[in-house]
Motif scaffolding. Structure first.
Motif, short mmCIF file in Angstrom:
data_model
loop_
_atom_site.label_atom_id
_atom_site.label_comp_id
_atom_site.label_asym_id
_atom_site.label_seq_id
_atom_site.Cartn_x
_atom_site.Cartn_y
_atom_site.Cartn_z
N THR A 1 0.83 -1.21 0.00
CA THR A 1 0.00 0.00 0.00
C THR A 1 0.86 1.26 0.00
OG1 THR A 1 -1.77 -1.15 1.20
CG2 THR A 1 -1.81 1.25 1.22
N GLN A 2 1.89 1.25 0.83
CA GLN A 2 2.78 2.42 0.88
C GLN A 2 3.51 2.61 -0.44
OE1 GLN A 2 5.42 3.51 4.31
NE2 GLN A 2 7.04 2.96 2.88
N GLN A 3 3.99 1.51 -1.02
CA GLN A 3 4.74 1.64 -2.26
C GLN A 3 3.84 2.10 -3.42
OE1 GLN A 3 8.03 1.48 -1.91
NE2 GLN A 3 7.51 0.97 0.21
N ARG A 4 2.62 1.63 -3.45
CA ARG A 4 1.68 2.11 -4.49
C ARG A 4 1.49 3.62 -4.40
NH1 ARG A 4 -3.41 1.25 -4.33
NH2 ARG A 4 -3.71 -0.01 -2.44
N ALA A 5 1.41 4.12 -3.17
CA ALA A 5 1.17 5.55 -2.96
C ALA A 5 2.34 6.40 -3.43
CB ALA A 5 0.89 5.81 -1.48
N ARG A 6 3.53 5.82 -3.55
CA ARG A 6 4.71 6.59 -3.96
C ARG A 6 4.78 6.82 -5.46
NH1 ARG A 6 10.21 4.16 -1.81
NH2 ARG A 6 9.67 2.80 -3.54
N VAL A 7 4.11 5.96 -6.23
CA VAL A 7 4.29 5.97 -7.68
C VAL A 7 3.36 7.00 -8.33
CG1 VAL A 7 4.24 4.59 -9.79
CG2 VAL A 7 4.93 3.53 -7.62
N ASP A 8 3.93 7.82 -9.19
CA ASP A 8 3.14 8.84 -9.90
C ASP A 8 2.39 8.16 -11.05
OD1 ASP A 8 2.12 10.94 -11.33
OD2 ASP A 8 4.04 11.94 -11.68
N ARG B 1 -8.89 11.12 -7.92
CA ARG B 1 -8.25 10.11 -7.06
C ARG B 1 -8.40 10.53 -5.60
NH1 ARG B 1 -4.63 6.47 -9.69
NH2 ARG B 1 -4.66 6.88 -11.94
N ARG B 2 -8.88 9.62 -4.80
CA ARG B 2 -9.05 9.91 -3.38
C ARG B 2 -7.74 9.84 -2.62
NH1 ARG B 2 -13.62 5.79 -1.61
NH2 ARG B 2 -12.29 4.47 -2.89
N VAL B 3 -6.81 9.03 -3.11
CA VAL B 3 -5.50 8.88 -2.46
C VAL B 3 -4.42 8.96 -3.53
CG1 VAL B 3 -6.39 7.51 -0.53
CG2 VAL B 3 -5.64 6.37 -2.62
N PRO B 4 -3.20 9.34 -3.14
CA PRO B 4 -2.13 9.43 -4.14
C PRO B 4 -1.65 8.06 -4.60
CG PRO B 4 -1.27 9.81 -1.93
CD PRO B 4 -2.76 9.74 -1.79
N GLY B 5 -0.97 8.06 -5.74
CA GLY B 5 -0.35 6.83 -6.22
C GLY B 5 -1.24 6.02 -7.14
N LEU B 6 -0.77 4.81 -7.43
CA LEU B 6 -1.49 3.90 -8.31
C LEU B 6 -2.64 3.22 -7.60
CD1 LEU B 6 1.50 2.12 -10.10
CD2 LEU B 6 -0.04 3.81 -11.12
N ARG B 7 -3.69 2.92 -8.35
CA ARG B 7 -4.76 2.08 -7.83
C ARG B 7 -4.36 0.62 -7.97
NH1 ARG B 7 -8.14 5.79 -11.25
NH2 ARG B 7 -9.20 7.24 -9.83
N ARG B 8 -5.06 -0.24 -7.22
CA ARG B 8 -4.77 -1.67 -7.30
C ARG B 8 -4.93 -2.20 -8.72
NH1 ARG B 8 -8.01 -3.96 -1.98
NH2 ARG B 8 -6.37 -3.58 -0.42
#
Length: 257
Positions: free
Chosen positions: A12-19, A30-37
């Motif tokens: 989850t943390q790593q997904r949030a880091r990716v633009d 997008r409700r949260v930063p980063g990639l979706r699942r």
């Protein structure tokens, strides 16, 4: 914390880091930063349900190739990729990690004096140290045996905390190395004893433990104020003891100036 929870938190943390824009996805709505699942699944060539189950820690068949593709999508460093694989697949350490230190290793540590040197397990339990380490870093002999642990030292010793320049950064680095060692070891109980003790004794540890950063403690810099108030700056190196997986010799060298 279970390893399934570790996997979930880490991914989850790593997904949030990716633009998302790096992969051609819009950042709007997008409700949260980063990639979706579903975006990770698409880029890694796995099904959305499979990737969702992976993050949830459900029992699924997992191939190394799929995990490596996911790591590439999440732009994991070599250390982070190794950590993820160790969390999922495990990585056995020899029983030698609990064996008695050989006379040769102890003699080597003693011979490094007047440079500080000590030996510790992967879970950061301290096994042996020389006189320079005792006088310039910490007097392990004066501590209860159950507290002779580098990670515990960072969080439960107020005296040591005041002697470390940039304590928070040093504590996070030590904790991330501990986490990486934990994932790579099949001796979970040795690590859990340390974790549970610190969860009970340190609020700072409780706040930092759930941030799944990982790193190797191979080499670095540390500034320590000794018992006489003198500021000492060191570089340090960690070397694994041959034929004893999970046991490391840590050597400190004073920096000029």
């Amino acid at each position: 914390m279970s390893r399934n929870q570790d996997v979930k938190n880490f991914l989850t943390q790593q997904r949030a880091r990716v633009d998302p824009q790096q992969h051609g996805f819009s950042t709007q709505n997008r409700r949260v930063p980063g990639l979706r699942r579903e975006e990770v699944a698409q880029l890694a060539a796995v099904s959305v349900s499979w990737y969702t189950w992976l993050e949830q820690g459900r029992e699924i068949n997992i191939s190394l190739a799929a995990i490596q593709r996911i790591g590439k999508v999440l732009q994991l460093s070599h250390t982070e990729q190794a950590y993820l694989e160790a969390l999922i697949f495990g990585n056995a350490h020899s029983e030698a990690s609990r064996a008695e230190l050989s006379m040769e290793v102890k003699a080597m540590v003693d011979a490094l004096n007047p440079h500080p040197a000590f030996v510790r397990r992967a879970n950061m339990d301290i096994l042996y140290w020389n006189r320079a380490a005792q006088s310039l870093i910490v007097d392990w002999a004066a501590m209860p045996q159950e507290d002779r642990n580098s990670l515990k030292l960072m969080f439960v010793s107020d005296d040591y905390r005041q002697r470390i320049h940039g304590w928070e950064e040093a504590a996070r680095h030590t904790l991330s190395a501990f986490r990486a060692n934990y994932a790579a070891s099949n001796q979970a109980q040795e690590f859990e004893v340390v974790v549970q003790d610190l969860l009970a004794r340190s609020e700072d540890f409780r706040n930092m433990w759930h941030v799944p950063d990982v790193s190797k403690m191979g080499a670095g810099n540390k500034t320590i104020i000794d018992v006489d108030g003198k500021v000492n700056s060191f570089t340090y190196t960690s070397l694994q003891v041959d034929n004893a997986p999970g046991i490391y010799l840590i050597f400190y060298l004073a920096r000029e100036g």
